[in-house]
Structure formats: C-alpha cells, structure tokens
Write a protein that holds these residues in place. Structure first.
Motif, mmCIF file in Angstrom:
data_model
loop_
_atom_site.group_PDB
_atom_site.id
_atom_site.type_symbol
_atom_site.label_atom_id
_atom_site.label_comp_id
_atom_site.label_asym_id
_atom_site.label_seq_id
_atom_site.Cartn_x
_atom_site.Cartn_y
_atom_site.Cartn_z
ATOM 1 N N LYS A 39 -53.435 1.462 5.207
ATOM 2 C CA LYS A 39 -54.788 1.891 4.827
ATOM 3 C C LYS A 39 -54.889 1.828 3.308
ATOM 4 N N LYS A 40 -55.684 0.902 2.807
ATOM 5 C CA LYS A 40 -55.749 0.673 1.370
ATOM 6 C C LYS A 40 -56.251 1.888 0.589
ATOM 7 N N ASN A 41 -57.073 2.699 1.227
ATOM 8 C CA ASN A 41 -57.692 3.803 0.501
ATOM 9 C C ASN A 41 -56.816 5.044 0.384
ATOM 10 N N VAL A 42 -55.689 5.064 1.067
ATOM 11 C CA VAL A 42 -54.786 6.213 0.983
ATOM 12 C C VAL A 42 -53.939 6.083 -0.279
ATOM 13 N N LEU A 43 -53.928 7.148 -1.068
ATOM 14 C CA LEU A 43 -53.189 7.152 -2.331
ATOM 15 C C LEU A 43 -51.721 7.508 -2.112
ATOM 16 N N PHE A 44 -50.892 7.146 -3.077
ATOM 17 C CA PHE A 44 -49.474 7.511 -3.071
ATOM 18 C C PHE A 44 -49.162 8.140 -4.421
ATOM 19 N N GLY A 45 -48.741 9.403 -4.381
ATOM 20 C CA GLY A 45 -48.418 10.119 -5.602
ATOM 21 C C GLY A 45 -47.058 10.778 -5.538
ATOM 22 N N ILE A 46 -46.435 10.932 -6.706
ATOM 23 C CA ILE A 46 -45.131 11.599 -6.790
ATOM 24 C C ILE A 46 -45.187 12.625 -7.911
ATOM 25 N N SER A 47 -44.531 13.765 -7.690
ATOM 26 C CA SER A 47 -44.465 14.828 -8.696
ATOM 27 C C SER A 47 -43.015 15.030 -9.125
ATOM 28 N N PRO A 48 -42.583 14.322 -10.157
ATOM 29 C CA PRO A 48 -41.191 14.442 -10.609
ATOM 30 C C PRO A 48 -41.000 15.639 -11.534
ATOM 31 N N ALA A 49 -39.747 15.924 -11.860
ATOM 32 C CA ALA A 49 -39.457 16.916 -12.900
ATOM 33 C C ALA A 49 -40.121 16.461 -14.204
ATOM 34 N N GLY A 50 -40.387 17.407 -15.083
ATOM 35 C CA GLY A 50 -41.224 17.140 -16.244
ATOM 36 C C GLY A 50 -40.624 16.300 -17.342
ATOM 37 N N ILE A 51 -39.320 16.030 -17.288
ATOM 38 C CA ILE A 51 -38.671 15.242 -18.344
ATOM 39 C C ILE A 51 -38.014 14.010 -17.723
ATOM 40 N N TRP A 52 -38.392 12.835 -18.206
ATOM 41 C CA TRP A 52 -37.751 11.576 -17.790
ATOM 42 C C TRP A 52 -36.390 11.480 -18.475
ATOM 43 N N LYS A 53 -36.396 11.323 -19.785
ATOM 44 C CA LYS A 53 -35.185 11.375 -20.595
ATOM 45 C C LYS A 53 -35.513 12.089 -21.901
ATOM 46 N N ASN A 54 -34.522 12.788 -22.427
ATOM 47 C CA ASN A 54 -34.659 13.361 -23.761
ATOM 48 C C ASN A 54 -34.452 12.275 -24.816
ATOM 49 N N ASN A 77 -39.256 14.298 -27.036
ATOM 50 C CA ASN A 77 -38.552 15.121 -28.016
ATOM 51 C C ASN A 77 -38.272 16.498 -27.409
ATOM 52 N N THR A 78 -37.372 16.492 -26.428
ATOM 53 C CA THR A 78 -37.045 17.686 -25.654
ATOM 54 C C THR A 78 -35.539 17.772 -25.455
ATOM 55 N N LEU A 79 -35.109 18.886 -24.850
ATOM 56 C CA LEU A 79 -33.672 19.090 -24.604
ATOM 57 C C LEU A 79 -33.422 19.626 -23.195
ATOM 58 N N GLY A 80 -34.326 19.276 -22.260
ATOM 59 C CA GLY A 80 -34.209 19.813 -20.915
ATOM 60 C C GLY A 80 -33.556 18.878 -19.918
ATOM 61 N N ASN A 81 -33.608 19.273 -18.651
ATOM 62 C CA ASN A 81 -33.039 18.497 -17.551
ATOM 63 C C ASN A 81 -33.749 17.157 -17.426
ATOM 64 N N GLU A 82 -32.980 16.064 -17.381
ATOM 65 C CA GLU A 82 -33.537 14.717 -17.329
ATOM 66 C C GLU A 82 -33.488 14.187 -15.900
ATOM 67 N N CYS A 83 -34.645 13.942 -15.315
ATOM 68 C CA CYS A 83 -34.654 13.509 -13.915
ATOM 69 C C CYS A 83 -34.051 12.109 -13.747
ATOM 70 N N TYR A 84 -34.061 11.311 -14.775
ATOM 71 C CA TYR A 84 -33.466 9.976 -14.723
ATOM 72 C C TYR A 84 -31.976 10.070 -14.383
ATOM 73 N N TYR A 85 -31.346 11.124 -14.883
ATOM 74 C CA TYR A 85 -29.900 11.300 -14.659
ATOM 75 C C TYR A 85 -29.581 12.325 -13.577
ATOM 76 N N SER A 86 -30.328 13.412 -13.505
ATOM 77 C CA SER A 86 -29.957 14.496 -12.583
ATOM 78 C C SER A 86 -30.212 14.149 -11.123
ATOM 79 N N VAL A 87 -31.346 13.468 -10.849
ATOM 80 C CA VAL A 87 -31.651 13.102 -9.460
ATOM 81 C C VAL A 87 -31.863 11.593 -9.304
ATOM 82 N N PHE A 88 -31.513 10.842 -10.353
ATOM 83 C CA PHE A 88 -31.532 9.381 -10.327
ATOM 84 C C PHE A 88 -32.930 8.827 -10.007
ATOM 85 N N SER A 89 -33.949 9.416 -10.636
ATOM 86 C CA SER A 89 -35.322 8.951 -10.427
ATOM 87 C C SER A 89 -35.871 8.367 -11.725
#
Length: 463
Positions: free
Chosen positions: A244-259, A268-280
C-alpha cells in the motif's frame, strides 16, 4: 489506406483508455504525503505500561481506549502510536504471531475481539491517525526463556532464529528467516488493516551486544551487524510501498547517531551512540530514503552537558535537509526536567523548519499532567493550530450542515486541510459526504463509515 486504418485504431485505443483512466485529483494521487504538524503519543503495551490496565476484559479494554483517545484529542494530539507487537506477539488477529499475553494474561489466548481493528476505527472516527508500533527483534523480557512462549510462537518453532543476551531472547538479525519473518509480519498488518503507518522503536541488536574478541566497533563484524539491520529496514520499507503506497514507514531511534569524538560529522555530544550500541545506522536509512519519517528520541533537557536538546535538534534537522524523510522529535516527558520545560523545547522545535512535530513519551505522564506538561502542550497546539484536525473549520461554514457528492473518479481523503497531510483513504465518484466545515479550499467531511477527515472542495458538488 493502411496508414489511415492504423491511425483510426490508435485514436480508438486512446479514447477508450481515457474512459477508464481516473481523474488526476492531486499530484501523485497514490503517493504517501507526509503529515505536517504531527502531534503524536506513544501508547506502550509491554508490561501493560500504558494500556490496557485490565486483562481478559473486552468491554473494559474498549472503554479505556476510547477514554484515552478523547483525552488525547482534547490536548491536540492527532496521532496515536500503539505498540501492537511488544515482543514478537500480536494485538491483532494474526496467522504469523501469537496473541499477546498483555491482552489476557496468557500468550496465544484469543481476547474475543480484534483490538487493533477496534483501535484503528476509533482513532479514525476522531480524525486521528493510527501508527502500528512494532518491536522487530524482541522475543522475551529478561527472565523468560523459550519455554515461556506459546506453542505456536515462531521463536519456539525456530530456535535457530534466536539469540540470548542478558537473560532475554531476541531474534537474530543476521538470520535470513528472521528478516523474512519481520517483512511477512509487516505485510500482514498492512494488507489486513487500515493503518496509517508502520512504526519501529529504538531496539535493534541487544544494547551493547558484545563483539568477538579482537573485533573493534568499526570492524568487519560490527559493520556486518549494521548491514543486517539496514537490509531489514530496506526490505520492510520496500514491502510496505509495494503493498500500500500510502502507508508510511517510520523509525524512532535513540537520540544520538554518533558523537563528534567518534565521527567529525557526528553531534557535539557525549552520550550513547546508537550506531555502535545497537548497530543502527540511521544516516543510511535517511540518505537512502528507506523510511518516510524519523523520530529521534531527544530525551534530554536544554543545557544538558552531555547531550544538549537544541544541539541535537539542529543536528537532526541538518541530517534530513535535502531528503524526502520527515523529521519529528521524540519528547521525553517521563523525565521531570523535560516535562517541566516542554514549552521551551516546543518553541525550539519551531526554529527549525525541518521539524514537523513531536511524539510524546510516556502516555501516563502526559495524561497525568506531570509538572504541568499536558496544559503546556495543549496551549502550544491551540496557539499554533497544531491540534485536532476536525476543529479547524471556519465558524461561518458550520452554521448549516450540507451534503456533498464526490465528482472525481478517485478522491484522496486526508488527515488535514492540505496536500501535506497524510492520505487516510480514498472515495469514488458518487460517494456522499456530510460537510461539517471548510478551510482554505478544503471540506471537513464525515464519510459514510463515520470517519471525519478532509477532501478538496474542487471535487465535491454541494447539494
């Protein structure tokens, strides 16, 4: 003579085709147009956190959900994001996943009704969008093993799909059967239910799942894990659009990709990086257009030394700039400090044109008005016209209820008065609608199904 005959036949074919070609109602009729001014609430069902508060009681669960919707609508929430697959189970009738234990207390037990079908219809009656929230990989919570699952649970039938970490079970993202299972799960929902979006949360590989000895966070194994998740995201997005083309796909990741200390292009942060912690790798999802929207969970306050709120809003705004991916902000009002300053954070969001709205967590904290956050959000929505879609009609057009007839072959029915709002459904020529009001060239209408939504005035003839 032969040329004339060929030309004659061609003209007949063109004329015939025109008879069966739907009117082009709007640009790209069947494309998913991303909603603006999203005001969404996450409704968590795992551990019955937000819903339902009672188990094995259909009437009670229905009444509770209706009451929650009405309260949310009064605040200006126009979208509910309901956790319908909290741990590889289902809040809906499925031939793939077992019924969730959070409905009845027993996994696999039929609750006597289809909760998601009911919830979708109630949301749409109120002009609210419904996003089906799934956790793709989680199988059990800590302390539960394979034996705790229902006999027909896919993880029990396919133990080779499962990995164990920190006393909990997860589907292994590297397994082809798992990828197919997740895609099949999503397609089943999109085919059977009138959902407006499929929504994944921030859990992918188990958090900080250890790498083999000698492997680094940017090594071959880590990269292959990120590729496994990327492959799943890409396949799910493609499957949704092909269904169904009209159905959207969204994801809510942790707030930091990489520091920034890990990557010069990081925040410019020092928090948990989702790129490394959950491989996203959220950047890959955005740049490749595999998703329609992203909701980073920026659950910190302004001035936080490790992760300042506005620093992250600005970073994510730059990430989506120039792409088709819409940005919404996950607001962590479960924290007192965030709930207390939610009005400040919403004003910050307004400074960045890429920000299209907010998702609030948690529902309990919103409805209980933690540190006055509910009233602040309601005031913000009222002041900026970001609230209920059905209350934005001009007063002058509400004095007399009229009936309209659709004149287009196919007419999009939207969640708000404009092309930027999401398509909820379509209606065909001759369909009758009750006109409740109007705004900027759009009618606020009630369909025969009872759904309240918006359609273009240009394709409705008023009786």
């Amino acid at each position: 003579m032969k040329k004339k005959k060929t030309l004659y036949m061609l003209l007949i074919l063109l004329f015939t085709a025109s008879l069966f070609t739907p009117n082009v109602v709007e640009k790209d009729v069947y494309a998913a147009n991303l909603p603006q001014n999203m005001q969404a609430a996450w409704i968590a069902t795992v551990y019955n956190l937000d819903y339902p508060s009672t188990q094995n009681n259909m009437a009670s669960q229905k009444n509770e959900f209706i009451q929650k919707l009405d309260k949310l609508k009064s605040i200006g929430i126009n979208t509910v994001v309901v956790q319908v697959r909290p741990k590889a189970d289902a809040f809906y009738k499925s031939s793939i996943n077992p019924w969730s234990e959070y409905l009845t207390g027993v996994q696999g037990k039929n609750p006597g009704y289809d909760p998601m079908d009911f919830m979708i219809k109630e949301a749409h009656k109120r002009g609210m969008s419904f996003h089906a929230w799934l956790n793709p990989y989680r199988v059990t919570m800590p302390g539960s093993g394979i034996s705790s699952l229902s006999k027909n649970h896919p993880a029990r039938l396919h133990p080779d799909w499962v990995l164990k970490y920190n006393d909990a079970l997860y589907y292994n993202p590297a397994v082809e059967g798992v990828k197919k299972h997740i895609v099949d799960t999503v397609v089943e929902i999109v085919k059977k239910y009138d959902v407006d979006a499929i929504h994944f949360d921030d859990y992918f590989y188990p958090s900080n799942y250890p790498l083999p000895q000698g492997q680094g966070k940017d090594g071959s194994v880590a990269n292959s894990r990120r590729q496994n998740v990327n492959d799943m995201v890409k396949r799910v997005g493609k499957a949704i659009k092909s269904t169904k083309k009209n159905v959207l796909f969204g994801i809510s990741p942790a707030g930091i990709w990489k520091n920034k200390e890990s990557d010069a292009t990081g925040s410019n942060t020092l928090g948990n990086e989702c790129y490394y912690s959950v491989f996203s790798d959220t950047r890959a999802w955005i740049k490749n257009g595999w998703i329609d929207y992203i909701v980073p969970q920026i659950y910190w306050e302004t001035g936080n030394k490790a992760a300042d709120y506005e620093t992250l809003v600005k970073w994510w705004s730059n990430e989506v700039k120039g792409t088709k991916v819409k940005l919404y902000i996950g607001q962590g009002i479960y924290k007192n400090v965030v709930a207390n300053q939610i009005d400040t954070q919403l004003q910050i969001n307004k400074k960045y044109s890429q920000v299209g709205g907010s998702f609030y967590f948690s529902l309990k904290d919103l409805l209980s008005d933690k540190t006055n956050c509910k009233d602040k959000i309601k005031a913000f929505n009222q002041n900026k016209s970001q609230g209920s879609n059905t209350n934005t009609s001009n007063k002058s057009s509400q004095n007399k209820v009229k009936t309209g007839i659709v004149t287009a072959s196919v007419l999009n029915v939207r969640s708000g008065p404009g092309l930027n709002y999401s398509i909820l459904t379509t209606v065909s020529r001759g369909a009758r609608v009750t006109i409740l009001g109007s705004k900027n060239g759009w009618y606020n209408v009630k369909l025969s199904s009872g759904r309240v939504a918006w359609v273009s005035m240009s394709y409705v003839k008023v009786n």
